[in-house]
Scaffold this active site. Structure first.
Site, PDB file in Angstrom:
ATOM      1  N   ASP A  98     -12.555  -5.344 -30.189  1.00  0.00           N
ATOM      2  CA  ASP A  98     -12.378  -4.292 -29.186  1.00  0.00           C
ATOM      3  C   ASP A  98     -13.004  -4.669 -27.850  1.00  0.00           C
ATOM      4  O   ASP A  98     -12.470  -4.335 -26.785  1.00  0.00           O
ATOM      5  CB  ASP A  98     -12.903  -2.947 -29.691  1.00  0.00           C
ATOM      6  CG  ASP A  98     -14.323  -2.997 -30.231  1.00  0.00           C
ATOM      7  OD1 ASP A  98     -14.958  -4.057 -30.164  1.00  0.00           O
ATOM      8  OD2 ASP A  98     -14.796  -1.959 -30.737  1.00  0.00           O
ATOM      9  N   HIS A 102     -10.919  -5.280 -24.496  1.00  0.00           N
ATOM     10  CA  HIS A 102     -11.398  -4.519 -23.339  1.00  0.00           C
ATOM     11  C   HIS A 102     -11.430  -5.400 -22.090  1.00  0.00           C
ATOM     12  O   HIS A 102     -10.918  -5.021 -21.034  1.00  0.00           O
ATOM     13  CB  HIS A 102     -12.800  -3.974 -23.646  1.00  0.00           C
ATOM     14  CG  HIS A 102     -13.508  -3.342 -22.491  1.00  0.00           C
ATOM     15  ND1 HIS A 102     -13.704  -1.970 -22.383  1.00  0.00           N
ATOM     16  CD2 HIS A 102     -14.096  -3.875 -21.380  1.00  0.00           C
ATOM     17  CE1 HIS A 102     -14.363  -1.710 -21.263  1.00  0.00           C
ATOM     18  NE2 HIS A 102     -14.625  -2.848 -20.640  1.00  0.00           N
ATOM     19  N   GLU A 103     -12.016  -6.588 -22.221  1.00  0.00           N
ATOM     20  CA  GLU A 103     -12.114  -7.483 -21.060  1.00  0.00           C
ATOM     21  C   GLU A 103     -10.749  -8.005 -20.647  1.00  0.00           C
ATOM     22  O   GLU A 103     -10.455  -8.123 -19.456  1.00  0.00           O
ATOM     23  CB  GLU A 103     -13.071  -8.645 -21.362  1.00  0.00           C
ATOM     24  CG  GLU A 103     -14.480  -8.225 -21.733  1.00  0.00           C
ATOM     25  CD  GLU A 103     -15.126  -7.279 -20.732  1.00  0.00           C
ATOM     26  OE1 GLU A 103     -14.721  -7.269 -19.547  1.00  0.00           O
ATOM     27  OE2 GLU A 103     -16.024  -6.524 -21.125  1.00  0.00           O
ATOM     28  N   HIS A 106      -9.092  -5.515 -18.474  1.00  0.00           N
ATOM     29  CA  HIS A 106      -9.518  -5.571 -17.078  1.00  0.00           C
ATOM     30  C   HIS A 106      -8.651  -6.572 -16.309  1.00  0.00           C
ATOM     31  O   HIS A 106      -8.324  -6.359 -15.131  1.00  0.00           O
ATOM     32  CB  HIS A 106     -10.983  -5.996 -16.979  1.00  0.00           C
ATOM     33  CG  HIS A 106     -11.961  -4.874 -17.188  1.00  0.00           C
ATOM     34  ND1 HIS A 106     -11.878  -3.672 -16.527  1.00  0.00           N
ATOM     35  CD2 HIS A 106     -13.072  -4.794 -17.985  1.00  0.00           C
ATOM     36  CE1 HIS A 106     -12.872  -2.889 -16.901  1.00  0.00           C
ATOM     37  NE2 HIS A 106     -13.617  -3.535 -17.787  1.00  0.00           N
ATOM     38  N   TYR A 117     -13.109  -0.880  -8.477  1.00  0.00           N
ATOM     39  CA  TYR A 117     -14.181  -0.723  -9.454  1.00  0.00           C
ATOM     40  C   TYR A 117     -15.346   0.045  -8.838  1.00  0.00           C
ATOM     41  O   TYR A 117     -16.438  -0.484  -8.630  1.00  0.00           O
ATOM     42  CB  TYR A 117     -14.626  -2.093  -9.968  1.00  0.00           C
ATOM     43  CG  TYR A 117     -15.321  -2.030 -11.309  1.00  0.00           C
ATOM     44  CD1 TYR A 117     -14.596  -1.771 -12.470  1.00  0.00           C
ATOM     45  CD2 TYR A 117     -16.691  -2.229 -11.409  1.00  0.00           C
ATOM     46  CE1 TYR A 117     -15.222  -1.716 -13.702  1.00  0.00           C
ATOM     47  CE2 TYR A 117     -17.327  -2.176 -12.642  1.00  0.00           C
ATOM     48  CZ  TYR A 117     -16.589  -1.910 -13.776  1.00  0.00           C
ATOM     49  OH  TYR A 117     -17.217  -1.839 -15.012  1.00  0.00           O
ATOM     50  N   GLU A 126     -12.512   1.400 -16.309  1.00  0.00           N
ATOM     51  CA  GLU A 126     -13.288   1.212 -17.539  1.00  0.00           C
ATOM     52  C   GLU A 126     -12.616   1.897 -18.734  1.00  0.00           C
ATOM     53  O   GLU A 126     -12.545   1.339 -19.830  1.00  0.00           O
ATOM     54  CB  GLU A 126     -14.705   1.755 -17.363  1.00  0.00           C
ATOM     55  CG  GLU A 126     -15.695   0.763 -16.811  1.00  0.00           C
ATOM     56  CD  GLU A 126     -15.867  -0.450 -17.720  1.00  0.00           C
ATOM     57  OE1 GLU A 126     -16.079  -0.273 -18.938  1.00  0.00           O
ATOM     58  OE2 GLU A 126     -15.780  -1.576 -17.213  1.00  0.00           O
ATOM     59  N   GLU A 137      -7.744  -3.130 -31.572  1.00  0.00           N
ATOM     60  CA  GLU A 137      -8.476  -3.207 -32.838  1.00  0.00           C
ATOM     61  C   GLU A 137      -7.755  -2.407 -33.927  1.00  0.00           C
ATOM     62  O   GLU A 137      -7.566  -2.894 -35.050  1.00  0.00           O
ATOM     63  CB  GLU A 137      -9.892  -2.679 -32.650  1.00  0.00           C
ATOM     64  CG  GLU A 137     -10.750  -2.775 -33.900  1.00  0.00           C
ATOM     65  CD  GLU A 137     -12.117  -2.162 -33.694  1.00  0.00           C
ATOM     66  OE1 GLU A 137     -13.085  -2.922 -33.477  1.00  0.00           O
ATOM     67  OE2 GLU A 137     -12.226  -0.908 -33.740  1.00  0.00           O
ATOM     68  N   THR A 166     -19.493  -3.498 -33.733  1.00  0.00           N
ATOM     69  CA  THR A 166     -19.886  -4.699 -34.479  1.00  0.00           C
ATOM     70  C   THR A 166     -20.824  -5.605 -33.696  1.00  0.00           C
ATOM     71  O   THR A 166     -21.506  -6.439 -34.285  1.00  0.00           O
ATOM     72  CB  THR A 166     -18.646  -5.514 -34.896  1.00  0.00           C
ATOM     73  OG1 THR A 166     -17.949  -5.943 -33.717  1.00  0.00           O
ATOM     74  CG2 THR A 166     -17.721  -4.688 -35.771  1.00  0.00           C
ATOM     75  N   ASP A 204     -24.539   1.901 -10.925  1.00  0.00           N
ATOM     76  CA  ASP A 204     -23.411   1.531 -11.784  1.00  0.00           C
ATOM     77  C   ASP A 204     -22.074   1.685 -11.056  1.00  0.00           C
ATOM     78  O   ASP A 204     -21.104   2.208 -11.607  1.00  0.00           O
ATOM     79  CB  ASP A 204     -23.433   2.378 -13.059  1.00  0.00           C
ATOM     80  CG  ASP A 204     -22.420   1.916 -14.102  1.00  0.00           C
ATOM     81  OD1 ASP A 204     -22.067   0.717 -14.090  1.00  0.00           O
ATOM     82  OD2 ASP A 204     -21.987   2.756 -14.909  1.00  0.00           O
ATOM     83  N   HIS A 209     -19.376   3.504 -15.920  1.00  0.00           N
ATOM     84  CA  HIS A 209     -19.508   3.378 -17.372  1.00  0.00           C
ATOM     85  C   HIS A 209     -19.849   4.680 -18.067  1.00  0.00           C
ATOM     86  O   HIS A 209     -19.775   4.757 -19.302  1.00  0.00           O
ATOM     87  CB  HIS A 209     -20.565   2.319 -17.728  1.00  0.00           C
ATOM     88  CG  HIS A 209     -20.132   0.926 -17.457  1.00  0.00           C
ATOM     89  ND1 HIS A 209     -20.472   0.257 -16.301  1.00  0.00           N
ATOM     90  CD2 HIS A 209     -19.376   0.059 -18.178  1.00  0.00           C
ATOM     91  CE1 HIS A 209     -19.962  -0.966 -16.329  1.00  0.00           C
ATOM     92  NE2 HIS A 209     -19.282  -1.106 -17.446  1.00  0.00           N
TER      93      HIS A 209
END
Length: 460
Positions: A98, A102-103, A106, A117, A126, A137, A166, A204, A209
């Site tokens: 996952d 996710h990356e 992006h 961003y 995000e 996943e 994980t 941030d 996030h």
């Protein structure tokens, strides 16, 4: 050493003595690629087969906005997924599917809407990565592979609704779709979002996030159904399943989001994508609106008096009226649409012919709709096509079943007209669609759905 680091191996794959973290990155990038390819018909980051690159065992002096335990995507010219770990908060993030997906997402966003961003657009950036990371996943765990999509559909488990479970060693490094506040920092409603007090007091990148939890929860409710986990609101969302939810979010993210899209605009555009794919007043369109009501993102909409129902090919606000004029009964018209669209959803993905027609249609949905609005001949042709589809059904209880009554010639006429009026790209694909239709023999249920999939219900 500076990024991208030392070269280890390419598309041929790792050797037996390659570092384990690098092997994991290779495996999970491959799964993420297959998820996008089979479920969403996308070819890599740029949809043109861009090479996927990753660096593991990165050590950051000060992290990337927080600490050395992190993963992030670096855009052009590197277009690189970076996996860093100090071991205190993250262990082998490249080994978490996952996080890897996710990356990669992006990267997809950077080549499409390029959401800035920062502030709300950054939080949406995000959230999209969280959504498609968890989607990849769940797709893989349900049996998705290089051979294709899971045979029984995507069946997410509770773990699939927790991002980074994980690899994350601490609770605040995980994200919980079903209850964003569970991580101790994320927000679960627009009214409770973090807001920057000033440009100089905005951590941030504008709380990207933490405010991402708002869209994460909306997506979870759209997929699984339910109510707000902390009773912030009380409206009930009827879940439509993760596959439909992913398709709606992908359609909006690719076709309508811009670099400055915020939450309220995103809500409107997601509802529009649900309308484009499944029809206004459909169950899916209603659920998108309900999901954003549940997380308090402002928006104006009106529930349909006849109740939404089941998916469609993008007829817009006039679709119910067009069908009503054929059946002289609004309820029966809604049942007809629901039956046609349910058949399509069940069948299109089960054949290579159907998959290709679906891919080509979704690519040009918006242009075809505009052509129908502006060209009376196309409007008439489309109306005749849907009339034939409607009258080739027989009622069986509360559903309608297709009869053997072929009408590929009408579909060909519709495409001929679209070919003359459309853009060069549309013209190229119309030729392929006509060839696909010419392969249909008689009218099976699957054939009928393929034809319905290329002809939106016309506006009156």
């Amino acid at each position: 050493n500076e990024l991208p680091g030392s070269y280890l191996f390419g598309e041929s794959g790792p050797s037996s003595n390659s570092p384990q973290y690098a092997k994991d990155a290779f495996k999970n990038l491959g799964i993420s690629y297959q998820f996008y390819k089979h479920l969403l018909q996308r070819d890599s980051l740029d949809n043109r087969g861009m090479l996927l690159k990753a660096t593991v065992h990165v050590k950051l002096d000060q992290g990337r906005g927080c600490q050395g335990d992190n993963a992030f995507f670096m855009g052009a010219p590197l277009n690189l997924m970076v996996f860093a770990e100090d071991g205190q908060y993250l262990v082998n993030p490249a080994g978490a599917l996952d996080i890897t997906a996710h990356e990669l997402t992006h990267g997809v966003t950077s080549t499409e809407s390029n959401l800035k961003y920062q502030n709300e657009s950054g939080a949406i950036n995000e959230a999209l990565s969280d959504i498609f990371g968890s989607g990849a996943e769940a797709w893989s765990h349900s049996g998705g592979s290089t051979s294709g999509n899971p045979s029984q559909g995507i069946k997410p488990t509770q773990n699939n609704w927790t991002l980074g479970e994980t690899a994350a060693q601490t609770n605040n490094m995980r994200r919980y779709f079903y209850d964003p506040q569970k991580d101790g920092q994320s927000k679960d409603s627009y009214q409770s979002r973090n807001v920057c007090q000033s440009s100089s007091n905005c951590p941030d990148s504008g709380y990207v996030h933490t405010n991402s939890g708002i869209m994460n929860l909306a997506f979870y409710l759209l997929s699984q159904g339910g109510t707000h986990p902390r009773n912030t609101t009380s409206n009930q969302v009827n879940g439509i399943g993760i596959e439909k939810a992913l398709r709606i979010y992908y359609h909006a993210a690719i076709n309508t989001f811009t670099s400055s899209t915020g939450f309220q605009t995103a809500r409107t555009l997601l509802a529009k994508s649900a309308e484009t794919i499944y029809g206004k007043c459909s169950t899916e369109w209603t659920a998108v609106n309900e999901s954003y009501d549940a997380v308090q993102v402002p928006g104006t909409w009106t529930k349909c008096s006849g109740g939404g129902g089941g998916g469609g090919t993008g007829g817009g606000s006039g679709s119910a009226c067009a069908t009503e004029s054929l059946t002289n009964n609004l309820n029966q018209g809604t049942q007809v649409q629901q039956s046609l669209r349910s058949f399509r959803d069940e069948q299109l993905s089960q054949s290579e012919l159907g998959k290709r027609i679906e891919q080509l249609y979704y690519k040009h949905t918006d242009e075809i709709k505009e052509l129908i609005k502006s060209d009376w001949i196309l409007r008439l042709s489309g109306l005749r096509l849907i009339m034939r589809a409607t009258y080739s059904l027989k009622q069986d209880g509360d559903k309608f079943v297709p009869l053997n009554n072929g009408y590929s010639r009408l579909a060909a006429l519709f495409l001929d007209r679209a070919n003359k009026k459309g853009s060069d790209e549309l013209k190229n694909d119309m030729g392929e669609l006509k060839d696909l239709i010419s392969q249909l023999k008689g009218l099976t249920k699957k054939d009928m759905l393929a034809l319905i999939g290329i002809a939106p219900l016309p506006s009156p």
